[in-house]
Write a protein that holds these residues in place. Structure first.
Motif, PDB file in Angstrom:
ATOM      1  N   ASP A  31     -27.496 -26.992  33.179  1.00  0.00           N
ATOM      2  CA  ASP A  31     -27.618 -26.023  34.290  1.00  0.00           C
ATOM      3  C   ASP A  31     -26.809 -24.761  33.998  1.00  0.00           C
ATOM      4  N   ARG A  32     -25.623 -24.931  33.442  1.00  0.00           N
ATOM      5  CA  ARG A  32     -24.782 -23.775  33.119  1.00  0.00           C
ATOM      6  C   ARG A  32     -25.412 -22.960  31.994  1.00  0.00           C
ATOM      7  N   LEU A  33     -26.043 -23.615  31.034  1.00  0.00           N
ATOM      8  CA  LEU A  33     -26.720 -22.895  29.955  1.00  0.00           C
ATOM      9  C   LEU A  33     -27.863 -22.035  30.496  1.00  0.00           C
ATOM     10  N   GLU A  34     -28.538 -22.511  31.543  1.00  0.00           N
ATOM     11  CA  GLU A  34     -29.574 -21.694  32.196  1.00  0.00           C
ATOM     12  C   GLU A  34     -28.953 -20.433  32.786  1.00  0.00           C
ATOM     13  N   TYR A  35     -27.788 -20.590  33.397  1.00  0.00           N
ATOM     14  CA  TYR A  35     -27.062 -19.441  33.948  1.00  0.00           C
ATOM     15  C   TYR A  35     -26.723 -18.442  32.843  1.00  0.00           C
ATOM     16  N   TYR A  36     -26.246 -18.931  31.708  1.00  0.00           N
ATOM     17  CA  TYR A  36     -25.909 -18.037  30.597  1.00  0.00           C
ATOM     18  C   TYR A  36     -27.146 -17.342  30.042  1.00  0.00           C
ATOM     19  N   GLU A  37     -28.280 -18.028  30.066  1.00  0.00           N
ATOM     20  CA  GLU A  37     -29.526 -17.384  29.635  1.00  0.00           C
ATOM     21  C   GLU A  37     -29.872 -16.226  30.575  1.00  0.00           C
ATOM     22  N   TRP A  38     -29.673 -16.453  31.875  1.00  0.00           N
ATOM     23  CA  TRP A  38     -29.893 -15.367  32.851  1.00  0.00           C
ATOM     24  C   TRP A  38     -28.938 -14.202  32.566  1.00  0.00           C
ATOM     25  N   GLN A  39     -27.659 -14.508  32.309  1.00  0.00           N
ATOM     26  CA  GLN A  39     -26.694 -13.458  31.991  1.00  0.00           C
ATOM     27  C   GLN A  39     -27.112 -12.695  30.737  1.00  0.00           C
ATOM     28  N   ASN A  40     -27.618 -13.399  29.737  1.00  0.00           N
ATOM     29  CA  ASN A  40     -28.085 -12.721  28.521  1.00  0.00           C
ATOM     30  C   ASN A  40     -29.217 -11.751  28.836  1.00  0.00           C
ATOM     31  N   ARG A  41     -30.134 -12.163  29.720  1.00  0.00           N
ATOM     32  CA  ARG A  41     -31.225 -11.253  30.106  1.00  0.00           C
ATOM     33  C   ARG A  41     -30.678 -10.044  30.862  1.00  0.00           C
ATOM     34  N   LEU A  42     -29.665 -10.254  31.691  1.00  0.00           N
ATOM     35  CA  LEU A  42     -29.028  -9.135  32.395  1.00  0.00           C
ATOM     36  C   LEU A  42     -28.387  -8.171  31.392  1.00  0.00           C
ATOM     37  N   ILE A  43     -27.677  -8.719  30.424  1.00  0.00           N
ATOM     38  CA  ILE A  43     -27.057  -7.890  29.388  1.00  0.00           C
ATOM     39  C   ILE A  43     -28.121  -7.148  28.593  1.00  0.00           C
ATOM     40  N   ASP A  44     -29.215  -7.836  28.266  1.00  0.00           N
ATOM     41  CA  ASP A  44     -30.327  -7.169  27.579  1.00  0.00           C
ATOM     42  C   ASP A  44     -30.797  -5.958  28.379  1.00  0.00           C
ATOM     43  N   SER A  45     -30.863  -6.102  29.703  1.00  0.00           N
ATOM     44  CA  SER A  45     -31.323  -4.980  30.542  1.00  0.00           C
ATOM     45  C   SER A  45     -30.329  -3.825  30.526  1.00  0.00           C
ATOM     46  N   PHE A  46     -29.043  -4.122  30.298  1.00  0.00           N
ATOM     47  CA  PHE A  46     -28.044  -3.053  30.137  1.00  0.00           C
ATOM     48  C   PHE A  46     -28.253  -2.353  28.799  1.00  0.00           C
ATOM     49  N   GLU A  47     -28.449  -3.169  27.754  1.00  0.00           N
ATOM     50  CA  GLU A  47     -28.595  -2.596  26.407  1.00  0.00           C
ATOM     51  C   GLU A  47     -29.860  -1.753  26.282  1.00  0.00           C
ATOM     52  N   THR A  48     -30.938  -2.197  26.899  1.00  0.00           N
ATOM     53  CA  THR A  48     -32.192  -1.435  26.834  1.00  0.00           C
ATOM     54  C   THR A  48     -32.277  -0.366  27.916  1.00  0.00           C
ATOM     55  N   LYS A  49     -31.334  -0.431  28.851  1.00  0.00           N
ATOM     56  CA  LYS A  49     -31.271   0.465  30.015  1.00  0.00           C
ATOM     57  C   LYS A  49     -32.406   0.212  31.011  1.00  0.00           C
ATOM     58  N   ASP A  50     -33.089  -0.926  30.884  1.00  0.00           N
ATOM     59  CA  ASP A  50     -34.102  -1.298  31.869  1.00  0.00           C
ATOM     60  C   ASP A  50     -33.492  -1.446  33.260  1.00  0.00           C
ATOM     61  N   ILE A  51     -32.219  -1.777  33.330  1.00  0.00           N
ATOM     62  CA  ILE A  51     -31.528  -1.900  34.617  1.00  0.00           C
ATOM     63  C   ILE A  51     -31.645  -0.611  35.432  1.00  0.00           C
TER      64      ILE A  51
END
Length: 173
Positions: free
Chosen positions: A142-162
């Protein structure tokens, strides 16, 4: 100037919340208000810090992409200035810090899951320990799923999709 010192003190205090030392925060504040790039000697003189402390602070700010080394013709010493794009600094800071934490935690959890699975599948393991291992595996997955979500959030920062969801310019047309 008192107003500058108020801001520098506030920056130093708040940066401490993010794991940046107050001295590095004061250094950042000094560079923010400087109208020209500064050498380590300039900063040392202005802040009264040791050259070692100053060098360590500059290095940590460089690693976080908050300051940059600049070249000025005729100047032989290293010069530093802040990166003016605070939005990019925010993205860089959090992606660097979060990726490091996620990588460390994910690696430890994946190794633990492997060991727990071996324990749960071992016929010599008692039923109580097997049940606890299965519970722990579920918690870790369950925690690994949370980290996967965080990685997608970070990806959105890096690509500026956020910025599609939270634009920088908040002005109404």
């Amino acid at each position: 100037m008192r107003t500058r010192n108020m801001v520098i003190d506030a920056l130093a205090q708040n940066m401490n919340l993010y794991g940046i030392t107050p001295s590095a925060g004061r250094l950042y504040g000094l560079l923010f208000f400087s109208d020209k790039p500064l050498t380590l000697d300039d900063m040392k003189e202005e802040l009264g810090m040791s050259k070692t402390s100053m060098s360590t602070s500059v290095r940590s700010l460089l690693e976080l992409n908050m300051v940059e080394k600049v070249w000025v013709k005729g100047e032989r010493k290293d010069l530093y200035t802040i990166k003016e794009d605070w939005y990019q600094c925010f993205f860089d800071f959090f992606t660097i810090k979060w990726r490091t934490a996620i990588t460390t935690n994910t690696s430890a959890m994946e190794k633990s899951i492997t060991k727990l699975q071996e324990l749960a599948n071992d016929p010599k393991t008692s039923e109580d320990i097997r049940e606890q291992a299965i519970i722990d595996i579920k918690k870790l997955e369950d925690r690994l799923e949370y980290y996967e979500w965080q990685n997608r959030l970070i990806d959105s920062f890096e690509t500026k999709d956020i910025l599609n969801f939270i634009p920088i310019d908040n002005k109404k047309d």
